[in-house]
Design a protein around this motif. Structure first.
Motif, PDB file in Angstrom:
ATOM      1  N   TYR A  24      -1.575   2.047  -6.502  1.00 10.44           N
ATOM      2  CA  TYR A  24      -2.925   2.530  -6.777  1.00 10.44           C
ATOM      3  C   TYR A  24      -3.097   3.066  -8.201  1.00 10.44           C
ATOM      4  O   TYR A  24      -4.069   3.751  -8.488  1.00 10.44           O
ATOM      5  CB  TYR A  24      -3.299   3.631  -5.775  1.00 10.44           C
ATOM      6  N   ALA A  80      -6.420   2.432  -9.845  1.00  7.33           N
ATOM      7  CA  ALA A  80      -7.599   2.737  -9.029  1.00  7.33           C
ATOM      8  C   ALA A  80      -8.659   3.505  -9.807  1.00  7.33           C
ATOM      9  O   ALA A  80      -9.822   3.548  -9.394  1.00  7.33           O
ATOM     10  CB  ALA A  80      -7.193   3.527  -7.790  1.00  7.33           C
ATOM     11  N   HIS A 113      -6.599   7.286  -1.550  1.00 11.70           N
ATOM     12  CA  HIS A 113      -5.298   6.826  -1.069  1.00 11.70           C
ATOM     13  C   HIS A 113      -4.225   7.010  -2.138  1.00 11.70           C
ATOM     14  O   HIS A 113      -3.092   7.399  -1.814  1.00 11.70           O
ATOM     15  CB  HIS A 113      -5.381   5.353  -0.659  1.00 11.70           C
ATOM     16  N   ASP A 132     -12.210   2.182 -10.512  1.00 12.23           N
ATOM     17  CA  ASP A 132     -13.332   2.314  -9.576  1.00 12.23           C
ATOM     18  C   ASP A 132     -14.327   3.390 -10.007  1.00 12.23           C
ATOM     19  O   ASP A 132     -15.472   3.393  -9.536  1.00 12.23           O
ATOM     20  CB  ASP A 132     -12.824   2.626  -8.172  1.00 12.23           C
ATOM     21  N   SER A 158      -9.703   3.841  -2.674  1.00 10.38           N
ATOM     22  CA  SER A 158      -8.429   3.608  -3.369  1.00 10.38           C
ATOM     23  C   SER A 158      -7.991   4.845  -4.147  1.00 10.38           C
ATOM     24  O   SER A 158      -6.792   5.150  -4.218  1.00 10.38           O
ATOM     25  CB  SER A 158      -8.559   2.416  -4.321  1.00 10.38           C
ATOM     26  N   PRO A 210       0.800  -1.235   0.000  1.00  8.76           N
ATOM     27  CA  PRO A 210       0.000   0.000   0.000  1.00  8.76           C
ATOM     28  C   PRO A 210       0.828   1.278   0.000  1.00  8.76           C
ATOM     29  O   PRO A 210       0.280   2.368  -0.217  1.00  8.76           O
ATOM     30  CB  PRO A 210      -0.822  -0.117   1.289  1.00  8.76           C
TER      31      PRO A 210
END
Length: 268
Positions: free
Chosen positions: A222, A225, A241, A228, A238, A216
């Protein structure tokens, strides 16, 4: 100084060659998909199976194609050359003795890198949208998960635009790393290869189950991401982050670059 760097960016042939190569890759893939229809099989890079049924997905697939390697390499070539290239060409000494300050020079270089990123992702998404429209047609897209009605074309276009911005933002950390390395060497190739080594190492660790604890915190973790954004409802965790991680890496690298560059003896 910023306007000078932006003008140089737009006038350099290598800028447009890099953008052209990034935009050409999805076009080549789309042509092969159209001819062979291999995208209909459940294999291959992300979203290619959906592209042959709906060209609206192709800008998303194009971003997924250029993100793991081609876009970072283009960014690192630019970042690695930012300061080291000036030193190698013997122009850095003349830049820093001008009343612009070393910090302002670094800021101008980073802004030009960000401008390149925006140009590159815009070229990739707009080209992919046009090619997807021409070869596969456009239609509303179904959410990847969560059910609900399909995303309309205007809604899909907004999500694609946000995806492109997220991809550009995802390069901030690795661009800062390349710029930092460019301040500690007078060889652009050394700075670029050093940043590429960090990129490859992070990418490998991100695939190893035993490195799950640190994954992470890797700059590449990420990058995908933005997928999403095509779920309903959108899980923002995500994405948030990823933006915070890239911002942290980028700002840290810029601060380190400023510290090193401020104490560096300029001899060329």
């Amino acid at each position: 100084m910023i306007r000078v760097e932006l003008r140089l960016l737009l006038l350099r042939r290598r800028t447009w060659v890099s953008v052209l190569m990034l935009a050409a890759l999805p076009v080549i893939v789309a042509i092969f998909l159209k001819i062979s229809g291999t995208g209909s099989k459940p294999i291959g890079p992300a979203f290619l199976a959906e592209v042959v049924r709906n060209g609206t997905w192709f800008p998303v697939a194009a971003l997924a194609l250029v993100l793991p390697l081609f876009l970072p390499v283009a960014v690192l070539l630019l970042a690695g050359d930012a300061i080291a290239g000036e030193a190698s060409a013997g122009t850095l000494r003349y830049l820093v003795i001008r009343p612009v300050g070393r910090g302002r020079l670094l800021a101008a270089k980073m802004i030009s890198i960000i401008a390149f990123l925006l140009i590159a992702v815009s070229a990739v998404t707009s080209t992919a949208f046009t090619v997807g429209w021409a070869l596969f047609g456009l239609a509303p897209i179904q959410p990847l998960s969560g059910g609900g009605p399909p995303f309309s074309l205007p809604d899909a276009a907004i999500r694609i635009g946000l995806s492109a911005l997220f991809v550009a933002a995802s390069m901030f950390g690795i661009a800062g790393c390349g710029l930092f390395l460019s301040t500690i060497t007078s060889t652009p190739l050394a700075a670029t290869l050093g940043a590429l080594g960090i990129l490859v190492t992070a990418g490998v660790l991100d695939q190893i189950p035993s490195a799950e604890v640190i994954q992470p915190y890797l700059p590449t973790h990420y990058w995908m991401a933005f997928v999403d954004l095509f779920r309903a409802p959108v899980p923002w965790s995500s994405i948030q982050h990823g933006l915070m991680l890239e911002g942290g890496y980028g700002i840290t690298m810029l601060v380190l670059a400023r510290i090193v560059f401020a104490t560096r003896d300029i001899t060329s």
